[in-house]
Scaffold this motif. Structure first.
Motif, short mmCIF file in Angstrom:
data_model
loop_
_atom_site.label_atom_id
_atom_site.label_comp_id
_atom_site.label_asym_id
_atom_site.label_seq_id
_atom_site.Cartn_x
_atom_site.Cartn_y
_atom_site.Cartn_z
N UNK A 186 0.84 -1.21 0.00
CA UNK A 186 0.00 0.00 0.00
C UNK A 186 0.88 1.25 0.00
N UNK A 187 1.98 1.19 0.77
CA UNK A 187 2.87 2.35 0.86
C UNK A 187 3.50 2.66 -0.49
N UNK A 188 3.94 1.61 -1.18
CA UNK A 188 4.58 1.79 -2.48
C UNK A 188 3.60 2.45 -3.48
N UNK A 189 2.36 1.99 -3.46
CA UNK A 189 1.37 2.55 -4.39
C UNK A 189 1.00 3.99 -4.01
N UNK A 190 0.81 4.24 -2.71
CA UNK A 190 0.48 5.61 -2.28
C UNK A 190 1.59 6.59 -2.65
N UNK A 191 2.84 6.15 -2.47
CA UNK A 191 3.95 7.05 -2.81
C UNK A 191 4.04 7.25 -4.32
N UNK A 192 3.73 6.20 -5.07
CA UNK A 192 3.69 6.33 -6.54
C UNK A 192 2.63 7.37 -6.93
N UNK A 193 1.44 7.22 -6.35
CA UNK A 193 0.36 8.16 -6.67
C UNK A 193 0.71 9.58 -6.24
N UNK A 194 1.43 9.67 -5.11
CA UNK A 194 1.84 10.99 -4.63
C UNK A 194 2.88 11.60 -5.58
N UNK A 195 3.83 10.77 -6.01
CA UNK A 195 4.85 11.23 -6.95
C UNK A 195 4.21 11.75 -8.24
N UNK A 196 3.12 11.11 -8.65
CA UNK A 196 2.44 11.49 -9.89
C UNK A 196 1.42 12.61 -9.69
N UNK A 197 1.23 13.05 -8.42
CA UNK A 197 0.33 14.17 -8.17
C UNK A 197 -1.13 13.79 -8.01
N UNK A 198 -1.45 12.49 -7.91
CA UNK A 198 -2.85 12.07 -7.74
C UNK A 198 -3.24 11.94 -6.27
N UNK A 199 -2.25 11.94 -5.40
CA UNK A 199 -2.51 11.83 -3.96
C UNK A 199 -1.65 12.87 -3.26
N UNK A 200 -2.19 13.48 -2.19
CA UNK A 200 -1.37 14.36 -1.37
C UNK A 200 -1.39 13.84 0.06
N UNK A 201 -0.36 14.22 0.82
CA UNK A 201 -0.25 13.70 2.17
C UNK A 201 0.41 14.72 3.08
N UNK A 202 0.02 14.70 4.36
CA UNK A 202 0.68 15.54 5.34
C UNK A 202 1.74 14.71 6.08
N UNK A 203 2.03 13.51 5.57
CA UNK A 203 3.00 12.64 6.20
C UNK A 203 2.31 11.48 6.90
N UNK A 204 1.05 11.69 7.33
CA UNK A 204 0.31 10.65 8.05
C UNK A 204 -0.97 10.28 7.29
N UNK A 205 -1.74 11.29 6.92
CA UNK A 205 -3.01 11.06 6.20
C UNK A 205 -2.82 11.30 4.70
N UNK A 206 -3.44 10.44 3.91
CA UNK A 206 -3.40 10.57 2.45
C UNK A 206 -4.78 10.98 1.95
N UNK A 207 -4.81 11.79 0.90
CA UNK A 207 -6.08 12.19 0.27
C UNK A 207 -5.86 12.30 -1.23
N UNK A 208 -6.94 12.09 -2.02
CA UNK A 208 -6.85 12.27 -3.47
C UNK A 208 -6.78 13.76 -3.80
N UNK A 209 -6.15 14.10 -4.92
CA UNK A 209 -6.14 15.49 -5.40
C UNK A 209 -7.11 15.59 -6.58
N UNK A 210 -7.48 16.84 -6.98
CA UNK A 210 -8.40 16.99 -8.12
C UNK A 210 -7.84 16.49 -9.44
N UNK A 211 -6.54 16.22 -9.52
CA UNK A 211 -5.97 15.67 -10.75
C UNK A 211 -6.68 14.36 -11.15
N UNK A 212 -7.19 13.64 -10.13
CA UNK A 212 -7.92 12.40 -10.37
C UNK A 212 -9.09 12.62 -11.34
N UNK A 213 -9.70 13.82 -11.27
CA UNK A 213 -10.85 14.09 -12.13
C UNK A 213 -10.50 14.04 -13.61
N UNK A 214 -9.22 14.23 -13.95
CA UNK A 214 -8.81 14.14 -15.36
C UNK A 214 -9.17 12.78 -15.95
N UNK A 215 -9.16 11.75 -15.12
CA UNK A 215 -9.42 10.40 -15.63
C UNK A 215 -10.89 10.25 -16.00
#
Lengths: 263, 263
Positions: free
Chosen positions: B53-82
């Protein structure tokens, strides 16, 4: 939640990250101009090899996100599960929609909501009037922040140095003869939006288009979205728009903000 | 375009397909109930290991689809592009929206459009009335086909054996005391919808909810979407609905169908 650089053990160049990024790029290569694509077209649009594009298209087909007649590929509605996961994860929209509908009823103009994504705004909600001349921007569509009222309102929620960094990340295009294209000049309007708590943009995005926006602010005081009313210069002047619609617009943004629970 | 089985050299069990599927599962794990998740929550919801899960969340974060404060993860509006890639790749919606708006104006009830995805219908467009009691279903949301008017209309576009296969793919839940739960009984209604070119469903999805649908047909004669009008039994009876709204509904579906260019 402020974005934070991902940890150092995962880089954009990693094979795993790359392959996932390419899969999402293939999804994004489908559009109104390219609703159905051949393998070659997908490869050309994404810069992938034919073999790479084929592997990703077959993966997406295996997972049910793409369908094919053997030659042409198209997205399936399953794709909406991805964007919809985002929309449904934002508790504000259930709250915002009825309040925005009241505003449309009152001002008889279309009302939209957007969030900031880099230097762009992304539409997340739209309530249109029944008028024939209307804004055809749907959910998920993007516009640059620098020349839109929601964009300047959202930029006003960031520190000046971050605003300038975003404004300088790409050339500011003169979309009409009114468009401000100097980052410092746009920053001055962003600062004005921050001071007064709203902004009006007069035909900087498109000739004839007026737009006025106000911020939606969460309990921590952070601007998380903007709401706007758009109008046409042949129906209203900036002064009329301000006199008749600014108070209801700000009241709507205030109501949505006050109803947010922990967003 | 009829779905076709992917070629034999790519199986759901392939490592590449698996990792891509897991990435999309992580995106789908975010919802209104879980807008922000910890690493552990994502792992639990998706059945992945914490490391995976960590590997995928960091991948999504690297690509700008997920943001994180270090503890909590959330989707970004970039997801809407899909999701937007899908919606904008369907040329029918630009055509359909103004016609559906006219229908709302005429019948004073909400009008929606949906497509079939497996045994579900997926909403792709919605034009609501300004009434307080309204249907809160947004774009991308799903309902089962067997107990909805758009679902039965869309199933009517398939051969009977395919309809039965879909109806038998999951148990048919009695959502109200009116819901038909026998596949053969639902098939009879689907056949009726096919014969008459429309259908009405009376409180099978939800107590108090009436709905009437008609198909949108492309130039090749294939049913590609359904349009419906929903109403409330406390405002209208099935007979009144049929007398006052069936003709405008069918005319709207016919107009959208006739304006489709090669969709």
């Amino acid at each position: 939640m402020s974005p934070q650089a991902p940890t150092a053990d995962l880089k954009p160049g990693d094979a795993y990250v790359q392959s996932f990024a390419r899969g999402l790029e293939v999804i994004r290569s489908f559009s109104a101009r390219a609703p159905r694509q051949t393998l070659t077209e997908v490869a050309t649009r994404t810069g992938l090899t034919r073999a790479g594009a084929r592997r990703i298209l077959l993966t997406l087909q295996t997972l049910g996100y793409v369908e094919s007649d053997g030659k042409l590929f198209a997205l399936t509605p399953r794709i909406l599960d991805l964007g919809f996961a985002y929309l449904s994860s934002m508790p504000m929209w259930d709250v915002a929609e009825p309040v925005m509908e009241q505003l449309v009823e009152e001002v008889k103009e279309s009302v939209s909501a957007a969030v900031l994504e880099g230097a762009d705004i992304v539409y997340v909600l739209r309530v249109s009037t029944r008028k024939i001349m209307r804004n055809s921007l749907g959910i998920g569509s993007r516009l640059p922040a620098y020349c839109t009222s929601m964009g300047r309102t959202l930029l006003a929620g960031l520190p000046d140095e971050e605003v300038l960094r975003l404004l300088r990340s790409a050339p500011l295009e003169a979309r009409t003869r009114h468009t401000l294209t100097d980052p410092e000049a746009v920053l001055a309007r962003v600062q004005q939006a921050r001071r007064q708590g709203w902004c009006l943009v007069n035909q900087e995005l498109e000739e004839g288009l007026l737009s006025m926006a106000a911020p939606v602010v969460n309990r921590a005081g952070r601007t998380i979205a903007a709401i706007n009313i758009s109008g046409q210069v042949n129906r209203t002047t900036p002064r009329q728009m301000q006199e008749s619609m600014l108070a209801p617009l700000r009241e709507t943004a205030r109501q949505i903000s006050s109803r947010l629970t922990g967003a």
